[in-house]
Structure formats: C-alpha cells, structure tokens
Motif scaffolding. Structure first.
Motif, PDB file in Angstrom:
ATOM      1  N   TRP A  70       0.801  -1.221   0.000  1.00 29.97           N
ATOM      2  CA  TRP A  70       0.000   0.000   0.000  1.00 29.97           C
ATOM      3  C   TRP A  70       0.839   1.278   0.000  1.00 29.97           C
ATOM      4  CZ3 TRP A  70      -2.333  -3.248   4.128  1.00 29.97           C
ATOM      5  CH2 TRP A  70      -3.267  -4.128   3.593  1.00 29.97           C
ATOM      6  N   GLY A  71       2.014   1.253  -0.566  1.00 32.38           N
ATOM      7  CA  GLY A  71       2.859   2.435  -0.661  1.00 32.38           C
ATOM      8  C   GLY A  71       3.937   2.244  -1.707  1.00 32.38           C
ATOM      9  N   LEU A  72       4.854   3.159  -1.751  1.00 32.16           N
ATOM     10  CA  LEU A  72       5.978   3.052  -2.678  1.00 32.16           C
ATOM     11  C   LEU A  72       7.035   2.123  -2.099  1.00 32.16           C
ATOM     12  CD1 LEU A  72       6.484   6.794  -3.686  1.00 32.16           C
ATOM     13  CD2 LEU A  72       5.476   4.982  -5.073  1.00 32.16           C
ATOM     14  N   PRO A  73       7.734   1.367  -2.946  1.00 30.50           N
ATOM     15  CA  PRO A  73       8.856   0.565  -2.458  1.00 30.50           C
ATOM     16  C   PRO A  73       9.908   1.464  -1.801  1.00 30.50           C
ATOM     17  CG  PRO A  73       8.259  -0.119  -4.678  1.00 30.50           C
ATOM     18  CD  PRO A  73       7.481   1.131  -4.377  1.00 30.50           C
ATOM     19  N   THR A  74      10.574   0.960  -0.792  1.00 29.45           N
ATOM     20  CA  THR A  74      11.548   1.742  -0.028  1.00 29.45           C
ATOM     21  C   THR A  74      12.625   2.348  -0.913  1.00 29.45           C
ATOM     22  OG1 THR A  74      11.153   0.313   1.865  1.00 29.45           O
ATOM     23  CG2 THR A  74      13.126   1.666   1.938  1.00 29.45           C
ATOM     24  N   PHE A  75      13.152   1.572  -1.861  1.00 29.42           N
ATOM     25  CA  PHE A  75      14.226   2.099  -2.704  1.00 29.42           C
ATOM     26  C   PHE A  75      13.721   3.217  -3.614  1.00 29.42           C
ATOM     27  CE2 PHE A  75      12.490  -1.155  -5.462  1.00 29.42           C
ATOM     28  CZ  PHE A  75      12.595  -0.618  -6.732  1.00 29.42           C
ATOM     29  N   VAL A  76      12.448   3.190  -4.002  1.00 30.39           N
ATOM     30  CA  VAL A  76      11.880   4.266  -4.824  1.00 30.39           C
ATOM     31  C   VAL A  76      11.721   5.529  -3.972  1.00 30.39           C
ATOM     32  CG1 VAL A  76       9.891   5.006  -6.189  1.00 30.39           C
ATOM     33  CG2 VAL A  76      10.732   2.662  -6.385  1.00 30.39           C
ATOM     34  N   GLU A  77      11.250   5.379  -2.745  1.00 33.57           N
ATOM     35  CA  GLU A  77      11.146   6.534  -1.841  1.00 33.57           C
ATOM     36  C   GLU A  77      12.509   7.178  -1.635  1.00 33.57           C
ATOM     37  OE1 GLU A  77       9.086   6.212   1.875  1.00 33.57           O
ATOM     38  OE2 GLU A  77       7.630   4.823   1.014  1.00 33.57           O
ATOM     39  N   GLY A  78      13.546   6.360  -1.455  1.00 33.96           N
ATOM     40  CA  GLY A  78      14.891   6.886  -1.279  1.00 33.96           C
ATOM     41  C   GLY A  78      15.379   7.636  -2.501  1.00 33.96           C
ATOM     42  N   PHE A  79      15.128   7.065  -3.686  1.00 35.62           N
ATOM     43  CA  PHE A  79      15.529   7.710  -4.932  1.00 35.62           C
ATOM     44  C   PHE A  79      14.809   9.043  -5.111  1.00 35.62           C
ATOM     45  CE2 PHE A  79      14.601   8.436  -9.469  1.00 35.62           C
ATOM     46  CZ  PHE A  79      15.886   8.635  -9.927  1.00 35.62           C
ATOM     47  N   LEU A  80      13.499   9.053  -4.898  1.00 36.77           N
ATOM     48  CA  LEU A  80      12.718  10.279  -5.086  1.00 36.77           C
ATOM     49  C   LEU A  80      13.087  11.363  -4.072  1.00 36.77           C
ATOM     50  CD1 LEU A  80       9.190   8.813  -5.918  1.00 36.77           C
ATOM     51  CD2 LEU A  80      10.855   9.806  -7.501  1.00 36.77           C
ATOM     52  N   SER A  81      13.514  10.961  -2.877  1.00 35.69           N
ATOM     53  CA  SER A  81      13.884  11.963  -1.875  1.00 35.69           C
ATOM     54  C   SER A  81      15.231  12.617  -2.203  1.00 35.69           C
ATOM     55  CB  SER A  81      13.933  11.343  -0.481  1.00 35.69           C
ATOM     56  OG  SER A  81      15.015  10.448  -0.363  1.00 35.69           O
ATOM     57  N   LYS A  82      16.089  11.931  -3.000  1.00 33.57           N
ATOM     58  CA  LYS A  82      17.410  12.468  -3.326  1.00 33.57           C
ATOM     59  C   LYS A  82      17.499  13.097  -4.709  1.00 33.57           C
ATOM     60  CE  LYS A  82      19.614   8.646  -2.566  1.00 33.57           C
ATOM     61  NZ  LYS A  82      20.716   7.667  -2.494  1.00 33.57           N
ATOM     62  N   ILE A  83      16.527  12.848  -5.554  1.00 28.66           N
ATOM     63  CA  ILE A  83      16.627  13.272  -6.950  1.00 28.66           C
ATOM     64  C   ILE A  83      16.561  14.798  -7.073  1.00 28.66           C
ATOM     65  CG2 ILE A  83      14.168  13.169  -7.470  1.00 28.66           C
ATOM     66  CD1 ILE A  83      14.889  11.913 -10.137  1.00 28.66           C
ATOM     67  N   ASN A  84      17.343  15.324  -7.975  1.00 23.37           N
ATOM     68  CA  ASN A  84      17.366  16.751  -8.267  1.00 23.37           C
ATOM     69  C   ASN A  84      16.996  16.906  -9.739  1.00 23.37           C
ATOM     70  OD1 ASN A  84      17.861  19.522  -8.161  1.00 23.37           O
ATOM     71  ND2 ASN A  84      20.014  19.253  -8.652  1.00 23.37           N
ATOM     72  N   ILE A  85      15.870  17.536 -10.017  1.00 23.01           N
ATOM     73  CA  ILE A  85      15.402  17.684 -11.399  1.00 23.01           C
ATOM     74  C   ILE A  85      15.790  19.068 -11.897  1.00 23.01           C
ATOM     75  CG2 ILE A  85      13.396  17.703 -12.920  1.00 23.01           C
ATOM     76  CD1 ILE A  85      12.062  15.810 -10.841  1.00 23.01           C
ATOM     77  N   ILE A  86      16.557  19.081 -12.976  1.00 24.75           N
ATOM     78  CA  ILE A  86      17.003  20.320 -13.602  1.00 24.75           C
ATOM     79  C   ILE A  86      16.381  20.360 -14.987  1.00 24.75           C
ATOM     80  CG2 ILE A  86      18.999  21.634 -14.394  1.00 24.75           C
ATOM     81  CD1 ILE A  86      20.607  20.004 -12.256  1.00 24.75           C
ATOM     82  N   SER A  87      15.656  21.424 -15.285  1.00 22.42           N
ATOM     83  CA  SER A  87      14.936  21.501 -16.549  1.00 22.42           C
ATOM     84  C   SER A  87      15.120  22.847 -17.218  1.00 22.42           C
ATOM     85  CB  SER A  87      13.445  21.256 -16.320  1.00 22.42           C
ATOM     86  OG  SER A  87      12.723  21.403 -17.515  1.00 22.42           O
ATOM     87  N   GLU A  88      15.149  22.812 -18.544  1.00 21.68           N
ATOM     88  CA  GLU A  88      15.175  24.053 -19.316  1.00 21.68           C
ATOM     89  C   GLU A  88      13.806  24.722 -19.292  1.00 21.68           C
ATOM     90  OE1 GLU A  88      16.642  23.298 -23.246  1.00 21.68           O
ATOM     91  OE2 GLU A  88      18.511  22.445 -22.527  1.00 21.68           O
ATOM     92  N   ASP A  89      12.747  23.934 -19.094  1.00 23.92           N
ATOM     93  CA  ASP A  89      11.392  24.478 -19.004  1.00 23.92           C
ATOM     94  C   ASP A  89      11.137  24.970 -17.584  1.00 23.92           C
ATOM     95  OD1 ASP A  89      10.532  24.035 -21.626  1.00 23.92           O
ATOM     96  OD2 ASP A  89       9.966  21.971 -21.176  1.00 23.92           O
ATOM     97  N   LYS A  90      10.309  25.993 -17.470  1.00 22.77           N
ATOM     98  CA  LYS A  90       9.955  26.527 -16.161  1.00 22.77           C
ATOM     99  C   LYS A  90       9.100  25.547 -15.363  1.00 22.77           C
ATOM    100  CE  LYS A  90       9.344  31.204 -14.727  1.00 22.77           C
ATOM    101  NZ  LYS A  90       8.816  32.517 -14.997  1.00 22.77           N
ATOM    102  N   ASN A  91       8.158  24.881 -16.040  1.00 26.46           N
ATOM    103  CA  ASN A  91       7.262  23.909 -15.416  1.00 26.46           C
ATOM    104  C   ASN A  91       7.285  22.612 -16.214  1.00 26.46           C
ATOM    105  OD1 ASN A  91       6.135  25.620 -13.310  1.00 26.46           O
ATOM    106  ND2 ASN A  91       5.209  26.756 -14.989  1.00 26.46           N
TER     107      ASN A  91
END
Length: 63
Positions: A25-46
């Motif tokens: 009933w939730g996200l796998p632990t390794f996915v939660e860890g990845f999403l908490s550390k990820i840094n998204i850099i984009s040329e688009d504003k949104n």
C-alpha cells in the motif's frame, strides 16, 4: 536523462515519467529513497513530471 549526482536533466519539451509497483500500500523503499534524493534540472519553467503506480489487489491505498 539521468546524470551524475542523482540529478535528472530535462531538455526543453522533455517530460519525466516514473512507473512503480504499489508495495504494501505504498511506494517501495528504494523508490522513496531515490525520489527523496533526486534533483530535477529543466530548461522548461514547469516540466511535465508524472508517476504511475500499479497495483495487484487493493486500488486506492497507495500514498
């Protein structure tokens, strides 16, 4: 595109999609860890970012 240092670089008009299974009933632990550390850099504003969670038995319980 995933790069170094847990960063994702999105070019103009590029989107990011993440597909994961619902695990107890939730996200796998390794996915939660990845999403908490990820840094998204984009040329688009949104940039368009989405998540798809699959399920096996009980829909609607994923947090």
């Amino acid at each position: 595109m995933i790069g170094y240092n847990d960063s994702v670089y999105l070019e103009k008009d590029e989107s990011l999609g993440i597909v994961v299974p619902t695990h107890f009933w939730g996200l796998p632990t390794f996915v939660e860890g990845f999403l908490s550390k990820i840094n998204i850099i984009s040329e688009d504003k949104n940039p368009y970012i989405f998540l798809i969670a699959t399920f096996g038995t009980s829909p609607g319980y994923c947090c």
